[in-house]
Scaffold this motif. Structure first.
Motif, PDB file in Angstrom:
ATOM      1  N   UNK A 164      35.946  13.417 -38.007  1.00  0.00           N
ATOM      2  CA  UNK A 164      35.779  12.089 -38.606  1.00  0.00           C
ATOM      3  C   UNK A 164      35.844  10.983 -37.558  1.00  0.00           C
ATOM      4  N   UNK A 165      36.797  11.056 -36.630  1.00  0.00           N
ATOM      5  CA  UNK A 165      36.859  10.004 -35.609  1.00  0.00           C
ATOM      6  C   UNK A 165      35.609  10.027 -34.734  1.00  0.00           C
ATOM      7  N   UNK A 166      35.059  11.222 -34.508  1.00  0.00           N
ATOM      8  CA  UNK A 166      33.840  11.329 -33.695  1.00  0.00           C
ATOM      9  C   UNK A 166      32.623  10.754 -34.397  1.00  0.00           C
ATOM     10  N   UNK A 167      32.718  10.532 -35.689  1.00  0.00           N
ATOM     11  CA  UNK A 167      31.581   9.959 -36.422  1.00  0.00           C
ATOM     12  C   UNK A 167      31.295   8.512 -36.044  1.00  0.00           C
ATOM     13  N   UNK A 168      32.128   7.936 -35.164  1.00  0.00           N
ATOM     14  CA  UNK A 168      31.795   6.621 -34.638  1.00  0.00           C
ATOM     15  C   UNK A 168      30.432   6.676 -33.953  1.00  0.00           C
ATOM     16  N   UNK A 169      30.126   7.829 -33.350  1.00  0.00           N
ATOM     17  CA  UNK A 169      28.818   8.010 -32.724  1.00  0.00           C
ATOM     18  C   UNK A 169      27.699   7.881 -33.747  1.00  0.00           C
ATOM     19  N   UNK A 170      27.891   8.504 -34.919  1.00  0.00           N
ATOM     20  CA  UNK A 170      26.872   8.439 -35.957  1.00  0.00           C
ATOM     21  C   UNK A 170      26.719   7.012 -36.489  1.00  0.00           C
ATOM     22  N   UNK A 171      27.835   6.292 -36.561  1.00  0.00           N
ATOM     23  CA  UNK A 171      27.764   4.913 -37.019  1.00  0.00           C
ATOM     24  C   UNK A 171      26.901   4.061 -36.098  1.00  0.00           C
ATOM     25  N   UNK A 172      27.092   4.217 -34.795  1.00  0.00           N
ATOM     26  CA  UNK A 172      26.311   3.442 -33.830  1.00  0.00           C
ATOM     27  C   UNK A 172      24.839   3.823 -33.890  1.00  0.00           C
ATOM     28  N   UNK A 173      24.567   5.118 -33.944  1.00  0.00           N
ATOM     29  CA  UNK A 173      23.167   5.559 -34.023  1.00  0.00           C
ATOM     30  C   UNK A 173      22.526   5.064 -35.312  1.00  0.00           C
ATOM     31  N   UNK A 174      23.273   5.113 -36.404  1.00  0.00           N
ATOM     32  CA  UNK A 174      22.739   4.616 -37.672  1.00  0.00           C
ATOM     33  C   UNK A 174      22.440   3.125 -37.626  1.00  0.00           C
ATOM     34  N   UNK A 175      23.248   2.380 -36.895  1.00  0.00           N
ATOM     35  CA  UNK A 175      23.064   0.926 -36.829  1.00  0.00           C
ATOM     36  C   UNK A 175      21.805   0.538 -36.059  1.00  0.00           C
ATOM     37  N   UNK A 176      21.314   1.436 -35.201  1.00  0.00           N
ATOM     38  CA  UNK A 176      20.140   1.086 -34.388  1.00  0.00           C
ATOM     39  C   UNK A 176      18.921   1.939 -34.739  1.00  0.00           C
ATOM     40  N   UNK A 177      18.989   2.606 -35.891  1.00  0.00           N
ATOM     41  CA  UNK A 177      17.872   3.464 -36.312  1.00  0.00           C
ATOM     42  C   UNK A 177      17.398   3.063 -37.704  1.00  0.00           C
ATOM     43  N   UNK A 178      16.098   2.774 -37.912  1.00  0.00           N
ATOM     44  CA  UNK A 178      15.109   2.595 -36.841  1.00  0.00           C
ATOM     45  C   UNK A 178      15.466   1.404 -35.965  1.00  0.00           C
TER      46      UNK A 178
END
Length: 315
Positions: free
Chosen positions: A93-107
């Motif tokens: 769950x803490x590693x999902x910060x990566x997914x949050x950042x990628x989601x914020x810039x995709x597309x």
């Protein structure tokens, strides 16, 4: 005279009836009637087929279902062996910060609307990081693990704050923060996998100890995972290591579209029924793992879409 007329009338009526019957038999059926007949026929055939599939499902005992927990379903009932792994969930769950950042810039955000989106998402990420850092000591992680989480989350927090303050976002900056977080993120995944495997091995070992050799030999195992990771995932790698004979015998099944214990158990009946179809129709139990139209479609596509000349590099 009257009897003669009566007999002639009866014969005429009979002839007329036969003519009408022949006429209705020879006349082309209405298209909607034909389509309804096809639909009714299809449902009747599939009803018979699914009845047998349900019977195979009921007869596939014992069966081990690996979902949230490990459950063994047998003729005597069910036995559940928990596979609790809180560290797995925490570190993932803490590693999902990566997914949050990628989601914020995709597309990739373009124009004013895109800018408003990434600013809104980055503000949310920063707020959530602050809330998590304020409570993270309560997870009971080691000092080393806590330091790693703080570093990873702090790196993400600084990145989002700088982007917001500068009112600027570049692909290079996003790539850099992901690379900066990677060591901690990878270590989290390693420890999360260790936690999950430890819990899974304990549950499967308990289930194995409670079974006799005959039940173990005929038992099927069904597990679930996302379709994008069906070839390499934690559970499959584990099963390949602890029960390779079952993997080789086709007794380990992957159910990517089944959710929940009952659906996973039904998947075993479905697979076994498909193997019967392959054996009866093609002499190959594994034939239905290929799309029924697959081989034919390849030949048809060769006819429909001619190949183009190869490029020089392929020669």
């Amino acid at each position: 005279m009257q009897n003669s007329l009566t007999r002639r009338s009866v014969k005429a009526a009979a002839a007329f009836g036969i003519a009408m019957l022949l006429s209705s038999t020879d006349a082309p059926a209405d298209q909607s009637d034909a389509e309804n007949a096809v639909d009714t026929f299809d449902k009747a055939m599939l009803s018979i087929f699914r009845r047998s599939q349900d019977q195979l499902t009921a007869e596939t005992r014992p069966i081990m279902v690996i979902a949230r927990d490990v459950t063994v379903i047998s003729d005597e009932g069910e036995a559940t062996y928990p596979r609790n792994a809180p560290r797995y969930q925490q570190l993932k769950s803490t590693s999902h910060v990566l997914l949050g950042i990628i989601g914020a810039v995709t597309p990739w955000p373009e124009g004013e609307a895109g800018k408003q989106r990434w600013r809104r998402d980055f503000s949310s990420i920063a707020t959530e990081i602050d809330a998590l850092l304020a409570a993270i000591d309560g997870l009971g992680l080691s000092e080393e693990a806590l330091a790693s989480q703080r570093k990873m989350l702090g790196t993400a927090r600084s990145f989002t704050e700088n982007a917001l303050n500068q009112d600027e976002l570049t692909r290079e900056a996003v790539s850099k923060v992901i690379n900066d977080m990677r060591p901690a993120w990878v270590e989290n995944m390693r420890e999360a996998a260790r936690a999950e495997l430890t819990a899974l091995h304990a549950a499967v070992s308990q289930a194995r100890a409670a079974m006799d050799e005959a039940d173990w030999a005929r038992m099927y195992v069904v597990h679930h995972g996302g379709s994008s990771v069906k070839n390499v995932n934690v559970v499959l790698l584990y099963l390949q290591r602890v029960m390779p004979e079952k993997v080789a015998a086709g007794q380990v099944l992957f159910a990517e579209n089944a959710h929940g214990k009952d659906a996973l158990a039904r998947h075993a009946g479905y697979v076994r029924m498909q193997r019967h179809v392959g054996a009866w129709a093609f002499g190959d139990p594994g034939r239905m793992e290929v799309d029924l139209l697959g081989y034919e479609a390849g030949a048809i596509l060769d006819e429909m879409i001619p190949a183009t000349p190869p490029v020089a590099a392929a020669e």
